[in-house]
Design a protein around this motif. Sequence first.
Motif: not given
Length: 354
Positions: A1-2, A323, A327, A351
């Motif tokens: 994950m970011l 995230e 994106e 997510k």
Amino acid sequence: MLRNVVQKNIARTFATEASLPKKYGGRYDVTLIPGDGVGEEITKSVVDIFKAERVPVDWEVIKGDEREDVVDAAVASLKRNKVGLKGIFHTPNDIGKNSLNVALRKQLDIYASLTLIKNIPGVKTRMDGIDIALIRENTEGEYSGLEHQSVPGVVESLKIMTKYKSERIAKFAFDFALKNDRKKVTAVHKANIMKLGDGLFRTTVQDVGKEYQGIDVDTIIVDNASMQAVSRPQQFDVLVTPNLYGSILSNIGAALIGGPGLVPGANFGREHAIFEPGCRHVGLDISGKHVANPTAMILSSALMLRHLGLQENADRISAAVYEVIAEGKTTTQDIGGSATTEEFTKAVLDKLAA
């Protein structure tokens, strides 16, 4: 994950002196104040996310037809629950219509405002490397609200500055810097003109800074701070300000990183904490259009979860938000997308469910 781009160490960094009340089963009662404008829409995003994530929070929702009654109900609720999530109240320009935001803070002595201004991956901005923690005093200065018309056509507005409250906010700023690995605290002032009031603030911050080894202390005139913020904001780490200057700089900071819908915030007192978007825009012009960006509110709720000690929930929710933005497929209009508030929220929920 970011990687989470908002400080994680805020967890209980400023936990209230009174213990945070829990319900049986490890659940928390939290006051929810939707506020005006887009408040209903963006707080609903948080409610939906918390429900899907089974976050152990039960909401006590405060609404009402009479504005002053809402504040009274909110104060009573926060006295019980100690912690709240809040949208922004609209403050009309009409004489006699006082700010409900200020009233709430003053009644509960919620003296410290924290606004986190940091670039978010996926949001195109003119400058990168911005990471500012803006801390403003919430209860005095120009926001004392002490005005009167001495004779027709002559208005006196009192700016109250005290050593006690200047020292209190300075200690808050240095404690934040110490516990979040920040290296410099800069006091913003106008002491070249207001030599007594702002001079007291500047000197008090400098004196408090002597007690914190390893943290540099600096001062800057508010005019120059505004110019430097739009030319070289990377030089700033922690800014500590009286109320009015912090309000102005938080709006400048929001513009630097993509707008008010991206800036999380929190307000702390000795016994209470209220979490709300850090750049206090009501969004009356877009209310009901379902285009508001709920990011600031969701990230503010993540700060609230850290305050409650629910670190894992906070990390999952904030990482999902980052995230979705990175994106760039389901972002709101303010940052170049076309998604509605509800579509953005659903993308975050997807997510979390993945």
